[in-house]
Scaffold this motif. Structure first.
Motif, PDB file in Angstrom:
ATOM      1  N   GLU A 196       0.830  -1.203   0.000  1.00 29.55           N
ATOM      2  CA  GLU A 196       0.000   0.000   0.000  1.00 29.55           C
ATOM      3  C   GLU A 196       0.869   1.260   0.000  1.00 29.55           C
ATOM      4  N   MET A 197       1.963   1.249   0.751  1.00 25.46           N
ATOM      5  CA  MET A 197       2.862   2.405   0.753  1.00 25.46           C
ATOM      6  C   MET A 197       3.497   2.598  -0.614  1.00 25.46           C
ATOM      7  N   VAL A 198       3.848   1.497  -1.271  1.00 24.70           N
ATOM      8  CA  VAL A 198       4.430   1.612  -2.610  1.00 24.70           C
ATOM      9  C   VAL A 198       3.411   2.188  -3.582  1.00 24.70           C
ATOM     10  N   ILE A 199       2.181   1.713  -3.516  1.00 21.91           N
ATOM     11  CA  ILE A 199       1.149   2.202  -4.429  1.00 21.91           C
ATOM     12  C   ILE A 199       0.855   3.674  -4.178  1.00 21.91           C
ATOM     13  N   LYS A 200       0.874   4.085  -2.923  1.00 14.69           N
ATOM     14  CA  LYS A 200       0.666   5.503  -2.623  1.00 14.69           C
ATOM     15  C   LYS A 200       1.754   6.365  -3.246  1.00 14.69           C
ATOM     16  N   MET A 201       2.987   5.876  -3.226  1.00 15.80           N
ATOM     17  CA  MET A 201       4.056   6.643  -3.848  1.00 15.80           C
ATOM     18  C   MET A 201       3.875   6.703  -5.369  1.00 15.80           C
ATOM     19  N   LEU A 202       3.406   5.606  -5.972  1.00 19.67           N
ATOM     20  CA  LEU A 202       3.188   5.594  -7.413  1.00 19.67           C
ATOM     21  C   LEU A 202       2.037   6.500  -7.819  1.00 19.67           C
ATOM     22  N   VAL A 203       1.033   6.591  -6.957  1.00 27.82           N
ATOM     23  CA  VAL A 203      -0.157   7.367  -7.286  1.00 27.82           C
ATOM     24  C   VAL A 203       0.068   8.857  -7.093  1.00 27.82           C
ATOM     25  N   CYS A 204       0.949   9.224  -6.201  1.00 29.93           N
ATOM     26  CA  CYS A 204       1.146  10.628  -5.857  1.00 29.93           C
ATOM     27  C   CYS A 204       1.526  11.436  -7.107  1.00 29.93           C
ATOM     28  N   PRO A 205       0.771  12.477  -7.456  1.00 28.82           N
ATOM     29  CA  PRO A 205       1.091  13.275  -8.655  1.00 28.82           C
ATOM     30  C   PRO A 205       2.415  14.016  -8.554  1.00 28.82           C
ATOM     31  N   ASP A 206       2.923  14.234  -7.338  1.00 24.73           N
ATOM     32  CA  ASP A 206       4.188  14.951  -7.174  1.00 24.73           C
ATOM     33  C   ASP A 206       5.388  14.121  -7.604  1.00 24.73           C
ATOM     34  N   HIS A 207       5.218  12.804  -7.687  1.00 27.06           N
ATOM     35  CA  HIS A 207       6.318  11.928  -8.089  1.00 27.06           C
ATOM     36  C   HIS A 207       6.145  11.571  -9.565  1.00 27.06           C
ATOM     37  N   LYS A 208       7.011  12.087 -10.388  1.00 21.39           N
ATOM     38  CA  LYS A 208       6.925  11.868 -11.825  1.00 21.39           C
ATOM     39  C   LYS A 208       7.866  10.728 -12.226  1.00 21.39           C
TER      40      LYS A 208
END
Length: 712
Positions: A196-208
């Motif tokens: 879930e933490m990994v998916i949150k990082m992937l979903v975050c728009p700030d991380h391109k």
């Protein structure tokens, strides 16, 4: 006390000064001499260093590894790291873990200089929970400089969930600064909380993730419970406001469109933004089968509706792999899909089939025969080229397995209104692995393959009964017309059969090979009674190319082969009852000059000794006299089937066993191919007990150009 006179003291001072001058001059001379010696020593030292380096270079030139230029060494180092990185970069020696780049950089001075000057060598970073070191990760990241990063994290089964979550959180914090450089990302976690933490990082728009090309998310425990991560079960990031806003901005959407390969193992679908799926080329879904329907709210059930929705977001998908999964069928085809009749009583949600214009390969393991047709009915794949199916046999005592697969009874209900036939207009390669004979005759009966070129049929039944003497009872190879809806295969060039027994029934071999007029390669793997099949390849026909007009002088007959005139390659693997005489007869019947049999004495067509050499003039089995006698001489007649839709007006057939292929413009050319068969140029024999190496190599005298024999 008498004092000395001043003049006396001056005399002593003069003497001392003279002595001091002498000593100073001598000291200067010695200093000059020492300087010269030091210079000589430095010169000797420098010459010694140069000669020692030259000696090392000369000594190194004796080793072949040092003959390679630096560019070649760089390629070798990178390849070594890549090979190790496919599994795990670290390897253990005497309980100590080593990493390939570190080992390479400590071999010698040259290798270290090359390694430190190669950023790609440090771009593959592997993290394990038992040896994770943040400092080592920062060293690798710094030495990789501007190279794209390939990151892999894997957990062990004995790690606690709290420790795993802490390590993953720390690792993600370290990776934030390098997100734009990540090319591939692999996370194999034990608990869904870490994923879930990994998916949150992937979903975050700030991380391109502008360079991300490969993503692998895996829960290593089969059937994990999502008790603490309920949002993963129902969360659909396609409707998230931040993601939709990022789509409108444009830059973020373009930056998230580089993903090409995606692997999801025990991870709920629809948790990734659709920017990751737009340019997806390869998709792998892995969900271990369960024995019963999960009733817990925290358990994930892979539904067909989710798969359809997910696949609809992958318009450029080319490869689909379904590993040990069968979805729960909670949808049915809509009424306007293929002209299906309406169904108001079904509780299933109607949905149209998903069209995938670029899908070329489907690899699916674990389905039952009924699952294949039902699943493929939801896909519209006009360009599918390869279909690989590994079908399981339904356990006789577990008919309830169908209930949690979305069926309402032991057989698919009629209310599903599935299409009777699914057409694959571009499929050229079919691989079918079945457990036993029954699944083989049921799995693809509702499919059509008009341009099929390769077929691989394999029996993978591990519960085969052993006979006396330790032999395995293999199932009989089913009739081709019972496996395929239309057994005519005018384009088939390669056929592979594995772990089947050829039926001893007369004409069965002709029934298999007679449908394949352009077959080039035949491979038999651990098959039984292969001599029966080779007997069909050995059979010859004798006769003129075309019927002679009345009154003309009859031409001398020509000899040809009955089936598969284009056959060039034969392979036998573990066929223990294969006899060399059968192989030799096939080679002799085909590897000979294409000349008329002038030496043979003309014989009466109706004589008993010349039945096999009688000219064939018709295909009817209901005739009388000569026609009926010739039909018996030719063997089993294949009953004509309905014409393929791609064929035009029916052509006249002179030969009962010639089925013209798409590139044979007339039956006359078909006859010419039969009387001018291709030579057997390629033979492979491995672990066939009755064929010796000497016998196999003797086939080279019969124009077999590529012959290989190996024992077990």
């Amino acid at each position: 006390m008498n004092r000395r006179r001043k003049s006396s003291i001056d005399q002593d001072i003069t003497v001392v000064k003279a002595q001091l001058d002498i000593l100073r001059r001598r000291e200067a001379e010695y200093q000059t001499l020492l300087g010269g010696i030091r210079r000589l020593m430095d010169t000797v030292h420098d010459e010694r260093v140069v000669l020692e380096a030259k000696e090392k270079r000369l000594d190194a030139q004796k080793k072949p590894i040092n003959w390679l230029p630096t560019e070649i060494l760089v390629d070798i180092f990178v390849e070594c790291t890549t090979l190790r990185g496919r599994d795990d970069q670290a390897f253990c020696i005497d309980g100590v873990q080593y990493h390939s780049p570190m080992v390479i950089s400590h071999v010698c001075q040259r290798w270290r200089c090359v390694a430190l000057a190669t950023p790609r060598l440090w771009s593959q970073i592997s993290f394990q929970d038992h040896s994770w070191n943040p400092r080592r990760g920062r060293i690798f990241t710094a030495r990789s400089r501007g190279a794209l990063l390939d990151l892999r994290y894997s957990s062990s089964t004995d790690i606690t969930l709290s420790k795993e979550a802490k390590l993953v959180d720390q690792l993600l914090t370290e990776l934030v600064a390098d997100v734009p450089r990540i090319r591939s990302l692999v996370f194999q976690c034990k608990a869904p909380q870490s994923l879930e933490m990994v998916i949150k990082m992937l979903v975050c728009p700030d991380h391109k993730f502008s360079q991300l090309q490969s993503l692998d998310l895996c829960a290593i425990i089969p059937g994990p419970a999502y008790s603490n991560t309920i949002p993963l079960l129902s969360r659909d990031h396609l409707n998230d406001t931040p993601v939709e806003r990022a789509e409108g901005e444009g830059d973020s959407a373009r930056g998230w469109s580089g993903l090409r390969h995606l692997v999801l193992e025990e991870v709920p679908l629809l948790n990734l933004p659709k920017y990751f799926l737009v340019n997806l080329r390869s998709l792998v879904l892995v969900f271990c089968p369960r024995k019963n329907l999960p009733m817990r709210r925290t358990a994930y059930l892979l539904k067909m509706s989710c798969i359809c929705q997910f696949l609809s977001l992958t318009p450029r998908l080319e490869e689909l792999t379904l590993d040990n999964i069968v979805p729960f069928f909670d949808v049915m085809l809509s009424k306007d899909a293929g002209g299906l009749p309406p169904d108001e009583e079904s509780h299933l949600v109607p949905t149209p089939p998903v069209r995938l214009d670029h899908l070329k390969t489907i690899d699916w393991s674990y389905p039952y025969a009924a699952d294949v047709h039902r699943f493929m009915s939801f896909l519209d794949v006009p360009r599918l080229v390869k279909l690989d199916l590994q079908v399981e046999e339904l356990p006789p005592k577990r008919s309830d397995m169908l209930l949690w697969r979305g069926y309402q009874s032991t057989s698919p209900p009629a209310s599903l209104a599935l299409p009777s036939v699914v057409d694959f207009p571009s499929l050229r390669d079919l691989s079918l692995q079945c457990a036993g004979e029954e699944p083989a005759v049921a799995v693809v009966r509702k499919f059509t393959f008009p341009v099929l070129e390769k077929i691989e049929l394999a029996n993978v039944d591990t519960a085969a009964q052993s006979l006396q003497g330790g032999e395995i009872s293999l199932p009989i190879l089913p009739r081709l017309e019972s496996i395929l809806r239309d057994p005519r295969l005018p384009h088939l060039t390669h056929l592979t059969l594995s772990r089947f027994t050829i039926s001893p029934e007369y004409g069965r071999a002709d029934a298999v090979l007679g449908y394949m007029p352009v077959l080039i390669s035949l491979s038999l793997d651990a098959c039984g009674r292969v001599g029966r099949l080779l007997k069909g390849l050995e059979e010859k026909i004798v006769g003129p190319i075309k019927p002679q007009p009345p009154g003309d002088t009859p031409t001398r007959p020509r000899r040809g082969v009955k089936v598969c005139p284009r056959l060039e390659a034969l392979s036998f693997w573990g066929c223990h009852d294969l006899e060399f005489a059968s192989v030799l007869a096939v080679v002799r019947s085909r590897n000979r000059p294409d000349v008329r049999d002038a030496e043979e004495t003309p014989k009466i067509p109706g004589s008993p000794k010349n039945k096999a050499a009688s000219p064939v003039t018709g295909v009817s089995g209901r005739g009388k006299g000569v026609e009926k006698t010739e039909e018996v001489a030719m063997g089993r007649q294949i009953r004509p089937l309905r014409k393929l839709q791609v064929q035009s007006a029916p052509a006249q057939v002179f030969w009962g066993t010639f089925a013209p292929s798409s590139n044979i413009v007339s039956t006359l050319i078909a006859a010419q191919e039969a009387f001018q068969p291709a030579h057997i140029a390629y033979i492979r024999i491995k672990d066939c007990k009755l064929v010796t190496e000497a016998d196999a190599l003797s086939l080279k005298d019969l124009a077999v150009a590529d012959m290989m024999w190996t024992s077990s």
